[in-house]
Design an enzyme around this catalytic site. Structure first.
Site, PDB file in Angstrom:
ATOM      1  N   SER A 125       0.859  -1.187   0.000  1.00  0.00           N
ATOM      2  CA  SER A 125       0.000   0.000   0.000  1.00  0.00           C
ATOM      3  C   SER A 125       0.900   1.244   0.000  1.00  0.00           C
ATOM      4  O   SER A 125       2.115   1.125   0.122  1.00  0.00           O
ATOM      5  CB  SER A 125      -0.913  -0.021   1.216  1.00  0.00           C
ATOM      6  OG  SER A 125      -0.147  -0.073   2.387  1.00  0.00           O
ATOM      7  N   SER A 126       0.299   2.391  -0.133  1.00  0.00           N
ATOM      8  CA  SER A 126       1.041   3.661  -0.191  1.00  0.00           C
ATOM      9  C   SER A 126       2.080   3.657  -1.301  1.00  0.00           C
ATOM     10  O   SER A 126       3.168   4.202  -1.163  1.00  0.00           O
ATOM     11  CB  SER A 126       1.768   3.959   1.126  1.00  0.00           C
ATOM     12  OG  SER A 126       0.870   3.946   2.188  1.00  0.00           O
ATOM     13  N   GLY A 153       1.686   4.991  -4.187  1.00  0.00           N
ATOM     14  CA  GLY A 153       1.619   6.214  -4.996  1.00  0.00           C
ATOM     15  C   GLY A 153       0.661   6.112  -6.173  1.00  0.00           C
ATOM     16  O   GLY A 153       0.861   6.755  -7.202  1.00  0.00           O
ATOM     17  N   TYR A 202      -5.144  10.556  11.630  1.00  0.00           N
ATOM     18  CA  TYR A 202      -3.950   9.768  11.953  1.00  0.00           C
ATOM     19  C   TYR A 202      -3.874   8.528  11.089  1.00  0.00           C
ATOM     20  O   TYR A 202      -2.840   8.128  10.618  1.00  0.00           O
ATOM     21  CB  TYR A 202      -4.013   9.274  13.403  1.00  0.00           C
ATOM     22  CG  TYR A 202      -3.317  10.178  14.374  1.00  0.00           C
ATOM     23  CD1 TYR A 202      -2.053  10.683  14.094  1.00  0.00           C
ATOM     24  CD2 TYR A 202      -3.914  10.517  15.571  1.00  0.00           C
ATOM     25  CE1 TYR A 202      -1.413  11.512  14.987  1.00  0.00           C
ATOM     26  CE2 TYR A 202      -3.283  11.342  16.475  1.00  0.00           C
ATOM     27  CZ  TYR A 202      -2.029  11.846  16.181  1.00  0.00           C
ATOM     28  OH  TYR A 202      -1.411  12.658  17.069  1.00  0.00           O
ATOM     29  N   ILE A 225      -9.126  -8.650   0.185  1.00  0.00           N
ATOM     30  CA  ILE A 225     -10.489  -9.185   0.056  1.00  0.00           C
ATOM     31  C   ILE A 225     -11.457  -8.052  -0.296  1.00  0.00           C
ATOM     32  O   ILE A 225     -12.308  -8.168  -1.172  1.00  0.00           O
ATOM     33  CB  ILE A 225     -10.927  -9.857   1.371  1.00  0.00           C
ATOM     34  CG1 ILE A 225     -10.100 -11.117   1.611  1.00  0.00           C
ATOM     35  CG2 ILE A 225     -12.419 -10.203   1.341  1.00  0.00           C
ATOM     36  CD1 ILE A 225     -10.367 -11.784   2.945  1.00  0.00           C
ATOM     37  N   GLN A 238       5.674  -9.661 -10.663  1.00  0.00           N
ATOM     38  CA  GLN A 238       5.099 -10.838 -11.351  1.00  0.00           C
ATOM     39  C   GLN A 238       3.917 -11.399 -10.551  1.00  0.00           C
ATOM     40  O   GLN A 238       2.865 -11.703 -11.117  1.00  0.00           O
ATOM     41  CB  GLN A 238       6.152 -11.936 -11.486  1.00  0.00           C
ATOM     42  CG  GLN A 238       7.303 -11.608 -12.399  1.00  0.00           C
ATOM     43  CD  GLN A 238       8.287 -12.782 -12.432  1.00  0.00           C
ATOM     44  OE1 GLN A 238       7.879 -13.946 -12.433  1.00  0.00           O
ATOM     45  NE2 GLN A 238       9.569 -12.474 -12.442  1.00  0.00           N
ATOM     46  N   LYS A 242      12.243  -8.737 -18.955  1.00  0.00           N
ATOM     47  CA  LYS A 242      11.792  -9.843 -18.111  1.00  0.00           C
ATOM     48  C   LYS A 242      10.369  -9.574 -17.605  1.00  0.00           C
ATOM     49  O   LYS A 242       9.496 -10.450 -17.661  1.00  0.00           O
ATOM     50  CB  LYS A 242      12.765  -9.977 -16.938  1.00  0.00           C
ATOM     51  CG  LYS A 242      12.585 -11.223 -16.143  1.00  0.00           C
ATOM     52  CD  LYS A 242      13.722 -11.370 -15.151  1.00  0.00           C
ATOM     53  CE  LYS A 242      13.422 -12.464 -14.145  1.00  0.00           C
ATOM     54  NZ  LYS A 242      14.398 -12.465 -13.066  1.00  0.00           N
ATOM     55  N   CYS A 248      -9.674  27.691   9.601  1.00  0.00           N
ATOM     56  CA  CYS A 248     -10.817  27.086  10.275  1.00  0.00           C
ATOM     57  C   CYS A 248     -10.639  27.109  11.797  1.00  0.00           C
ATOM     58  O   CYS A 248     -10.813  28.161  12.397  1.00  0.00           O
ATOM     59  CB  CYS A 248     -11.100  25.694   9.713  1.00  0.00           C
ATOM     60  SG  CYS A 248     -12.812  25.202   9.999  1.00  0.00           S
ATOM     61  N   GLU A 260     -16.929  24.296  21.911  1.00  0.00           N
ATOM     62  CA  GLU A 260     -16.486  22.944  21.550  1.00  0.00           C
ATOM     63  C   GLU A 260     -15.516  22.401  22.608  1.00  0.00           C
ATOM     64  O   GLU A 260     -15.490  21.207  22.875  1.00  0.00           O
ATOM     65  CB  GLU A 260     -15.799  22.968  20.170  1.00  0.00           C
ATOM     66  CG  GLU A 260     -15.338  21.598  19.688  1.00  0.00           C
ATOM     67  CD  GLU A 260     -14.617  21.633  18.340  1.00  0.00           C
ATOM     68  OE1 GLU A 260     -14.430  22.731  17.774  1.00  0.00           O
ATOM     69  OE2 GLU A 260     -14.239  20.549  17.859  1.00  0.00           O
ATOM     70  N   HIS A 317     -11.509  26.605   4.207  1.00  0.00           N
ATOM     71  CA  HIS A 317     -10.317  25.798   3.937  1.00  0.00           C
ATOM     72  C   HIS A 317      -9.758  26.174   2.570  1.00  0.00           C
ATOM     73  O   HIS A 317      -9.983  25.455   1.587  1.00  0.00           O
ATOM     74  CB  HIS A 317     -10.675  24.310   3.943  1.00  0.00           C
ATOM     75  CG  HIS A 317     -10.971  23.768   5.300  1.00  0.00           C
ATOM     76  ND1 HIS A 317     -10.033  23.120   6.070  1.00  0.00           N
ATOM     77  CD2 HIS A 317     -12.105  23.810   6.047  1.00  0.00           C
ATOM     78  CE1 HIS A 317     -10.572  22.764   7.222  1.00  0.00           C
ATOM     79  NE2 HIS A 317     -11.829  23.175   7.233  1.00  0.00           N
ATOM     80  N   GLU A 340      -6.926  25.848   1.450  1.00  0.00           N
ATOM     81  CA  GLU A 340      -5.930  24.889   0.938  1.00  0.00           C
ATOM     82  C   GLU A 340      -6.501  23.951  -0.123  1.00  0.00           C
ATOM     83  O   GLU A 340      -5.785  23.462  -0.987  1.00  0.00           O
ATOM     84  CB  GLU A 340      -5.334  24.074   2.098  1.00  0.00           C
ATOM     85  CG  GLU A 340      -6.255  23.062   2.785  1.00  0.00           C
ATOM     86  CD  GLU A 340      -7.104  23.656   3.919  1.00  0.00           C
ATOM     87  OE1 GLU A 340      -7.321  24.878   3.901  1.00  0.00           O
ATOM     88  OE2 GLU A 340      -7.557  22.884   4.792  1.00  0.00           O
TER      89      GLU A 340
HETATM   90  N1  GLN Z   1     -13.795  22.091  15.212  1.00  0.00           N
HETATM   91  C1  GLN Z   1     -14.104  23.331  14.577  1.00  0.00           C
HETATM   92  C2  GLN Z   1     -15.534  23.383  14.093  1.00  0.00           C
HETATM   93  O1  GLN Z   1     -16.165  22.384  13.965  1.00  0.00           O
HETATM   94  C3  GLN Z   1     -13.144  23.609  13.423  1.00  0.00           C
HETATM   95  C4  GLN Z   1     -13.276  22.663  12.302  1.00  0.00           C
HETATM   96  C5  GLN Z   1     -12.130  22.674  11.356  1.00  0.00           C
HETATM   97  O2  GLN Z   1     -11.051  23.190  11.685  1.00  0.00           O
HETATM   98  N2  GLN Z   1     -12.298  22.125  10.167  1.00  0.00           N
HETATM   99  O3  GLN Z   1     -16.040  24.429  13.811  1.00  0.00           O
END
Ligand code: GLN
Length: 541
Positions: free
Chosen positions: A13-14, A16, A54, A149, A193, A224, A382, A406, A508, A510
């Site tokens: 796995s991993s 790429g 994680y 599987i 193979q 080969k 966020c 939170e 977000h 990103e």
């Molecule tokens: N835990 C925060 C929320 O639910 C920020 C969520 C996040 O950073 N994506 O608003």
């Protein structure tokens, strides 16, 4: 006629597959073909939203708010397309559809089975992507490793697809490992193979082999592999570890893969336009400048947990002709004796990452305080925005004990609280405020200048927001709310005009950064970091 490319992985796995699929997509895109990427994931979760970063790495959010596998991020970045919820198919999603259909009575009288009901549903989802996007090519990666599987129904479905749509419209790419072993670093083909044998047992003969290897694969070894695996040598692509992942499409193109695939699928012969990509890879490999940006988060020990943030920072270096060295800092470490000044020594900028739950948040707040007080360029994402608001409320507005509901339901100053529409939500899967939402930027703010626009849209994934009861207090003490939702209800972006670069967003950004279109906020952060670095080195002279 839509063409289908299926990418499988073997040996480990991993390996790429995601980068391989994305790179192949780029080669087709460079030839002017439209590509609809998708990922078929064998796990039983309906989507990746409930998985721990994680274990699984980042949860990538699409424009339409699907919480997906991080490979969709690679597809979007390499192919420069937006994926959708259709681009992500899991065992959980497939079975849910089949079981719902059974309950409705769609199969009345029948015994519902993996073949044909589950495989039909998988095929339907693959065909649907082609139909909805009208793309020239559907590029589907199958998660997991051949021999698992869990992935069998997916492999059976793609085997049937070849029969359904025809050999000339389907292509199987197998990404495999060619390891070197022993004191003489001998290249070994046996794992490949075996992996190809495993595929052929299922009825799939690969058309292309992408061989991940640490050492160049000599011609006789390719011969080969070709002999044992029934793949012509020109369709065996050596894929060594590249200096940057964005170089992989160039390696494939130079190995003739783009032409081979286009030809094999009967796509019109077109000259690829590689200029833009070559240019950006050149900068990535030999930039003029460099800076270091720290990312403080709580899952930093898994390098994939903040994949899109790392990539967005790298992209932001390109227009600045700079290498961005990303340094991952575990937020916990800032709570156990390491001072933020020490942890952030030598850094030119700081990103505070998204996240959930209380662990490590005081560390994030410490890091933000340090950035605010020392003029270190800062971008909060966020949860990073929420922590910046808490830090400012506590240390500038004097609201002792300010926090997010939170983290502390009893806080005397809930400057961050639950979104009203979340109050009655109990279920955890796909229930956050997800996907793209518009935001109005306030004229004259740094955010408006960076975006060069008054109205933008960004992807979201959150349940909490800035509490409007505190908005005035924050503003009175010098915080500028530079972005708000069009109804003015939700704080989307904040900044500190008294600081060289202190900006945070509830969204977000990103997820929308591409190497050829770096995101304005990351670009701004990196520019500010470079400026700070230049100033500091000038003052040392
Ligand atoms: N835990 C925060 C929320 O639910 C920020 C969520 C996040 O950073 N994506 O608003």
């Amino acid at each position: 006629m839509v063409k289908y490319i299926f990418v499988t992985g073997g040996v480990v796995s991993s390996i790429g597959k995601g980068i391989a699929a994305a790179s192949l997509g780029r080669l087709l895109r460079n030839r002017g073909f439209t590509v609809a990427p998708m990922k078929l994931d064998p796990y039983i979760n309906v989507d990746a939203g409930t998985m721990n970063p994680y274990q699984h790495g980042e949860v990538f959010v699409t424009e339409d708010g699907a919480e997906t596998d991080l490979d969709l991020g690679h597809y979007e970045r390499f192919i420069d397309v937006n994926c959708s919820s259709l681009s992500s198919v899991t065992t959980g999603k497939v079975y849910r559809a089949v079981i719902e259909a059974e309950r409705r009575g769609d199969y009345l009288g029948g015994t519902v089975q993996v073949i044909p009901h589950v495989t039909n549903e998988i095929k339907r989802s693959i065909v649907e992507v082609g139909e909805r996007t009208s793309a020239d090519v559907v590029l589907a990666e199958i998660g997991g490793t051949v021999g698992d599987i869990e992935s069998l129904p997916f492999l059976e479905a793609i085997r049937q697809m070849r029969k359904d749509v025809g050999w000339q419209h389907t292509l199987f790419v197998h990404v495999t490992l060619v390891p070197t072993v022993g004191p003489w670093r001998e290249i070994k083909t046996k794992p490949t193979q075996h992996s190809v044998h495993k595929l052929r047992e299922i009825g799939i003969t690969p058309d292309v082999l992408v061989c991940r290897s640490e050492a160049p694969i000599p011609p006789d070894v390719k011969e080969k592999i070709s002999l044992f695996c029934d793949v012509p040598t020109q369709a065996i692509v050596e894929s060594l570890n590249a200096e940057t992942i964005y170089e992989v499409p160039l390696v494939y193109e130079d190995a003739g893969l783009g032409e081979f695939v286009a030809d094999r699928l009967g796509l019109e012969k077109r000259e690829p336009s590689m200029g833009e990509w070559r240019k950006l890879v050149k900068i990535l490999k030999s930039p003029k400048r460099e800076c270091r940006i720290a990312v403080v988060g709580k899952y930093t020990s898994n390098g994939d947990a903040y994949k899109s943030i790392g990539e967005a920072l790298v992209h932001a270096g390109i227009p600045n002709d700079a290498r961005v060295r990303v340094e991952w800092i575990e937020s916990d470490s800032l709570e156990s004796g390491v001072s933020p000044a020490d942890a952030l020594a030598g850094m030119d900028g700081l990103v505070v990452a998204p996240g959930f739950g209380g662990r490590g948040i005081e560390g994030k707040i410490q890091a933000i305080r340090h950035a605010r007080e020392t003029g270190l360029p800062f971008l909060g994402i966020c949860l990073g925005l929420q922590m910046a608001v808490i830090e400012f409320a506590r240390n500038v507005c004097g609201l002792l004990g300010a926090n997010s509901e939170e983290m502390d339901e009893e806080t005397p100053h809930p400057v961050i609280h639950l979104l009203p529409e979340q109050k009655h939500v109990k279920a955890k899967g796909a229930t956050m405020r997800l996907g793209s939402y518009p935001c109005n930027l306030v004229h004259g703010t740094k955010a408006a200048k960076l975006y060069g626009a008054n109205r933008i849209a960004e992807r979201h994934r959150h349940r909490y927001e800035v509490n409007n009861d505190y908005r005035e207090t924050l503003i009175q003490h010098g915080m500028v709310v530079s972005g708000v939702s069009p109804d003015y209800r939700l704080v989307e972006m904040i900044e500190l005009p008294s600081h060289p670069f202190f900006l945070a967003t509830q969204a977000h950004p990103e997820f929308r950064s591409r190497p050829n279109r770096p995101h304005p906020l990351f670009r701004g952060l990196v520019a500010a970091a470079l400026e700070r670095r230049a100033q500091q080195s000038a003052s040392r002279k």
